[in-house]
Design an enzyme around this catalytic site. Structure first.
Site, PDB file in Angstrom:
ATOM      1  N   LYS A  37       0.878  -1.174   0.000  1.00  0.00           N
ATOM      2  CA  LYS A  37       0.000   0.000   0.000  1.00  0.00           C
ATOM      3  C   LYS A  37       0.913   1.221   0.000  1.00  0.00           C
ATOM      4  O   LYS A  37       1.498   1.579   1.029  1.00  0.00           O
ATOM      5  CB  LYS A  37      -0.890   0.003   1.240  1.00  0.00           C
ATOM      6  CG  LYS A  37      -1.892   1.159   1.285  1.00  0.00           C
ATOM      7  CD  LYS A  37      -3.025   0.964   0.296  1.00  0.00           C
ATOM      8  CE  LYS A  37      -4.070   2.047   0.434  1.00  0.00           C
ATOM      9  NZ  LYS A  37      -5.211   1.844  -0.484  1.00  0.00           N
ATOM     10  N   GLY A 170     -16.236  -5.048  -7.551  1.00  0.00           N
ATOM     11  CA  GLY A 170     -15.721  -5.108  -6.189  1.00  0.00           C
ATOM     12  C   GLY A 170     -16.741  -5.449  -5.128  1.00  0.00           C
ATOM     13  O   GLY A 170     -16.380  -5.912  -4.044  1.00  0.00           O
ATOM     14  N   SER A 171     -18.028  -5.231  -5.408  1.00  0.00           N
ATOM     15  CA  SER A 171     -19.069  -5.524  -4.423  1.00  0.00           C
ATOM     16  C   SER A 171     -20.369  -5.808  -5.158  1.00  0.00           C
ATOM     17  O   SER A 171     -21.133  -4.897  -5.484  1.00  0.00           O
ATOM     18  CB  SER A 171     -19.245  -4.333  -3.467  1.00  0.00           C
ATOM     19  OG  SER A 171     -20.222  -4.602  -2.487  1.00  0.00           O
TER      20      SER A 171
END
Length: 242
Positions: A37, A170-171
């Site tokens: 990240k 993603g969802s």
């Protein structure tokens, strides 16, 4: 592919859960995995960030976070307001390269979308991907508006000569509306790349062991899973137009 850059068409659309699931599948296949990240924003010191959350869900993976800024803003803005040095594309590429020398797969999770500024010189995640020569996995929303955002992201990738690995929803909602159902057929055309998966809404709330067991059902074989885009689209086929 030793490095995959995971970017979204926006923020809050499931990049971390997608990153975790890809990492879980790779680890289950015996590959050593690192999650990088570059710039964590909106998380206080001492709190778990996105890389830690990916590791919690995925299992034994290496994590690295290059910088943390407390306000939930674009990395360049958050760094400037915090009075801290930003993380530019060169540093991202250097860190990913070092991790790639020691791991079979490195997943670089961006912040927000592809062209969100990392520093005040205009450096972006796209620039880091170019330095790495890495493909980009695009995480998109399911519903209305996602086609435009996905097409813009794809155009930005093409303009820069970057490879788009594919698109993942993603969802995916428990009760998909008409737009979401239609988008299953339209997203690959908008992206100019294959639809490689759909992660169920709320997947990040699963217990880690359950998450790892289920991950293969969310992704196509290109990402190590057994998900079938055609079968999924058929199962969620929209009703006939009136």
């Amino acid at each position: 592919m030793p490095v995959i850059v995971v970017s979204g068409t926006g923020t809050g659309i499931g990049k971390t859960v997608v990153t975790a699931a890809v990492a879980a599948l790779a680890a289950a296949g015996g590959r050593s995995v690192a999650v990088l990240k570059p710039a964590q924003t909106g998380v206080a010191a001492g709190e778990p960030g996105d890389a830690a959350e990916a590791a919690r869900l995925a299992g034994p993976v290496t994590t690295a976070e290059l910088a943390r800024f407390p306000e939930p803003l674009a990395p360049a803005t958050a760094a400037r307001r915090a009075g801290l040095p930003p993380v530019g594309p060169d540093r991202v590429a250097e860190a990913a390269g070092k991790l790639a020398a020691e791991h079979d797969l490195v997943l670089v999770e961006g912040a927000g979308g592809l062209l969100v500024r990392l520093d005040d010189t205009g450096g972006t995640l796209a620039d880091a991907a170019a330095l790495l020569g890495a493909p980009v996995l695009v995480v998109a929303a399911a519903g209305l508006g996602t086609l435009n955002a996905t097409a813009l992201t794809a155009e930005a990738l093409r303009t820069r000569g970057l490879e788009q690995l594919g698109v993942v929803v993603g969802s995916w909602p428990d009760a998909p509306d008409l737009a979401a159902r239609c988008n299953l057929a339209d997203l690959p055309e908008a992206a100019g790349a294959p639809l490689l998966g759909a992660v169920p809404e709320g997947a990040g709330a699963l217990a880690p062991a359950a998450f790892r067991r289920a991950a293969a059902d969310w992704f196509a074989p290109a990402l190590g899973g057994r998900w079938d885009a055609s079968a999924f689209a058929t199962a969620h086929r929209p009703p006939a137009a009136p």
